[in-house]
Scaffold this motif. Structure first.
Motif, PDB file in Angstrom:
ATOM      1  N   ASP A 198       0.827  -1.211   0.000  1.00  8.80           N
ATOM      2  CA  ASP A 198       0.000   0.000   0.000  1.00  8.80           C
ATOM      3  C   ASP A 198       0.858   1.256   0.000  1.00  8.80           C
ATOM      4  O   ASP A 198       0.587   2.199  -0.750  1.00  8.80           O
ATOM      5  CB  ASP A 198      -0.946   0.011   1.205  1.00  8.80           C
ATOM      6  CG  ASP A 198      -2.077  -0.994   1.082  1.00  8.80           C
ATOM      7  OD1 ASP A 198      -2.340  -1.478  -0.048  1.00  8.80           O
ATOM      8  OD2 ASP A 198      -2.698  -1.311   2.113  1.00  8.80           O
ATOM      9  N   THR A 199       1.885   1.277   0.834  1.00  6.32           N
ATOM     10  CA  THR A 199       2.797   2.420   0.873  1.00  6.32           C
ATOM     11  C   THR A 199       3.507   2.578  -0.462  1.00  6.32           C
ATOM     12  O   THR A 199       3.614   3.683  -0.998  1.00  6.32           O
ATOM     13  CB  THR A 199       3.842   2.246   2.001  1.00  6.32           C
ATOM     14  OG1 THR A 199       3.159   2.121   3.257  1.00  6.32           O
ATOM     15  CG2 THR A 199       4.798   3.416   2.058  1.00  6.32           C
TER      16      THR A 199
ATOM     17  N   PRO B 234       7.314  -7.082  -5.081  1.00 14.45           N
ATOM     18  CA  PRO B 234       6.917  -7.582  -3.761  1.00 14.45           C
ATOM     19  C   PRO B 234       7.829  -8.716  -3.297  1.00 14.45           C
ATOM     20  O   PRO B 234       8.607  -9.270  -4.076  1.00 14.45           O
ATOM     21  CB  PRO B 234       5.502  -8.096  -4.003  1.00 14.45           C
ATOM     22  CG  PRO B 234       5.529  -8.557  -5.426  1.00 14.45           C
ATOM     23  CD  PRO B 234       6.453  -7.599  -6.145  1.00 14.45           C
ATOM     24  N   GLY B 235       7.721  -9.013  -2.035  1.00 13.35           N
ATOM     25  CA  GLY B 235       8.310 -10.239  -1.505  1.00 13.35           C
ATOM     26  C   GLY B 235       9.812 -10.248  -1.331  1.00 13.35           C
ATOM     27  O   GLY B 235      10.420 -11.305  -1.427  1.00 13.35           O
ATOM     28  N   ILE B 236      10.422  -9.089  -1.075  1.00 10.59           N
ATOM     29  CA  ILE B 236      11.855  -9.118  -0.792  1.00 10.59           C
ATOM     30  C   ILE B 236      12.061  -9.194   0.718  1.00 10.59           C
ATOM     31  O   ILE B 236      11.210  -8.782   1.509  1.00 10.59           O
ATOM     32  CB  ILE B 236      12.607  -7.909  -1.381  1.00 10.59           C
ATOM     33  CG1 ILE B 236      12.205  -6.603  -0.695  1.00 10.59           C
ATOM     34  CG2 ILE B 236      12.399  -7.812  -2.886  1.00 10.59           C
ATOM     35  CD1 ILE B 236      13.133  -5.454  -1.008  1.00 10.59           C
TER      36      ILE B 236
ATOM     37  N   VAL C 123       8.991  -4.211   0.223  1.00 10.52           N
ATOM     38  CA  VAL C 123       8.644  -4.083  -1.185  1.00 10.52           C
ATOM     39  C   VAL C 123       9.677  -3.145  -1.803  1.00 10.52           C
ATOM     40  O   VAL C 123       9.982  -2.100  -1.230  1.00 10.52           O
ATOM     41  CB  VAL C 123       7.221  -3.504  -1.337  1.00 10.52           C
ATOM     42  CG1 VAL C 123       6.868  -3.269  -2.782  1.00 10.52           C
ATOM     43  CG2 VAL C 123       6.205  -4.416  -0.666  1.00 10.52           C
ATOM     44  N   GLN C 124      10.221  -3.511  -2.956  1.00  9.22           N
ATOM     45  CA  GLN C 124      11.234  -2.698  -3.621  1.00  9.22           C
ATOM     46  C   GLN C 124      10.592  -1.824  -4.695  1.00  9.22           C
ATOM     47  O   GLN C 124       9.814  -2.309  -5.510  1.00  9.22           O
ATOM     48  CB  GLN C 124      12.284  -3.594  -4.290  1.00  9.22           C
ATOM     49  CG  GLN C 124      13.403  -2.857  -4.992  1.00  9.22           C
ATOM     50  CD  GLN C 124      14.374  -2.250  -4.012  1.00  9.22           C
ATOM     51  OE1 GLN C 124      14.935  -2.938  -3.182  1.00  9.22           O
ATOM     52  NE2 GLN C 124      14.564  -0.947  -4.105  1.00  9.22           N
ATOM     53  N   LEU C 125      10.911  -0.544  -4.667  1.00  8.97           N
ATOM     54  CA  LEU C 125      10.494   0.372  -5.720  1.00  8.97           C
ATOM     55  C   LEU C 125      11.681   0.648  -6.634  1.00  8.97           C
ATOM     56  O   LEU C 125      12.803   0.851  -6.159  1.00  8.97           O
ATOM     57  CB  LEU C 125      10.019   1.707  -5.136  1.00  8.97           C
ATOM     58  CG  LEU C 125       8.755   1.675  -4.285  1.00  8.97           C
ATOM     59  CD1 LEU C 125       8.489   3.057  -3.705  1.00  8.97           C
ATOM     60  CD2 LEU C 125       7.578   1.218  -5.100  1.00  8.97           C
TER      61      LEU C 125
ATOM     62  N   PRO D 170       7.269   6.341   5.322  1.00  6.92           N
ATOM     63  CA  PRO D 170       7.166   6.210   6.772  1.00  6.92           C
ATOM     64  C   PRO D 170       8.501   5.972   7.494  1.00  6.92           C
ATOM     65  O   PRO D 170       8.575   6.146   8.713  1.00  6.92           O
ATOM     66  CB  PRO D 170       6.243   5.001   6.961  1.00  6.92           C
ATOM     67  CG  PRO D 170       6.494   4.163   5.755  1.00  6.92           C
ATOM     68  CD  PRO D 170       6.740   5.150   4.632  1.00  6.92           C
ATOM     69  N   TYR D 171       9.554   5.571   6.780  1.00  9.30           N
ATOM     70  CA  TYR D 171      10.835   5.280   7.436  1.00  9.30           C
ATOM     71  C   TYR D 171      11.565   6.569   7.802  1.00  9.30           C
ATOM     72  O   TYR D 171      11.487   7.570   7.088  1.00  9.30           O
ATOM     73  CB  TYR D 171      11.754   4.468   6.523  1.00  9.30           C
ATOM     74  CG  TYR D 171      11.346   3.044   6.242  1.00  9.30           C
ATOM     75  CD1 TYR D 171      10.325   2.409   6.935  1.00  9.30           C
ATOM     76  CD2 TYR D 171      12.004   2.329   5.252  1.00  9.30           C
ATOM     77  CE1 TYR D 171       9.971   1.105   6.654  1.00  9.30           C
ATOM     78  CE2 TYR D 171      11.658   1.019   4.964  1.00  9.30           C
ATOM     79  CZ  TYR D 171      10.642   0.407   5.672  1.00  9.30           C
ATOM     80  OH  TYR D 171      10.299  -0.886   5.385  1.00  9.30           O
ATOM     81  N   ASP D 172      12.323   6.513   8.900  1.00  9.80           N
ATOM     82  CA  ASP D 172      13.184   7.637   9.285  1.00  9.80           C
ATOM     83  C   ASP D 172      14.285   7.848   8.245  1.00  9.80           C
ATOM     84  O   ASP D 172      14.631   8.979   7.923  1.00  9.80           O
ATOM     85  CB  ASP D 172      13.835   7.395  10.652  1.00  9.80           C
ATOM     86  CG  ASP D 172      12.832   7.412  11.787  1.00  9.80           C
ATOM     87  OD1 ASP D 172      11.756   8.033  11.638  1.00  9.80           O
ATOM     88  OD2 ASP D 172      13.117   6.803  12.833  1.00  9.80           O
TER      89      ASP D 172
END
Length: 105
Positions: free
Chosen positions: A15-16, A37-39, A55-57, A78-80
């Motif tokens: 979703d992100t 997906p799925g990494i 998930v890799q973009l 959402p990550y710092d």
């Protein structure tokens, strides 16, 4: 260095990843974003070894748009400290590179 680059960024969930991808493509900061997906990521963080599903973009963009893209991703992520790596595109199909350029203007 060519005009084009690939940017890599991981996300905690699909979703992100989709929200970020749709936003940056609609804002013409990336021509295309692949969502893999799925990494599983294993990394050191704050003195601990972590293992998380992510998930890799994969963003397709131009070097001149990379800073704007990164700043937009930071606003949405959402990550710092999100992953952000730029890889130079040494060459590519002429029609595909033209499509990237036209998608970003």
């Amino acid at each position: 260095m060519s005009d084009y680059c690939i940017a890599l960024c991981t996300c905690p969930d699909r979703d992100t990843a989709e929200q970020i991808a749709r936003t940056v493509v609609s804002e013409k900061l990336a021509a295309c974003v692949n969502i893999l997906p799925g990494i599983t990521s294993v990394y050191a963080w704050q003195g601990e070894i972590c293992c998380d599903n992510e998930v890799q973009l994969i963003f397709k963009t131009r070097h001149r748009d990379a800073d704007k893209l990164f700043n937009r991703v930071l606003m949405l992520h959402p990550y710092d400290v999100p992953e952000w790596l730029l890889l130079d595109v040494a060459d590519g199909g002429a029609d595909y590179l033209k499509w990237i350029a036209s998608s970003l203007s």
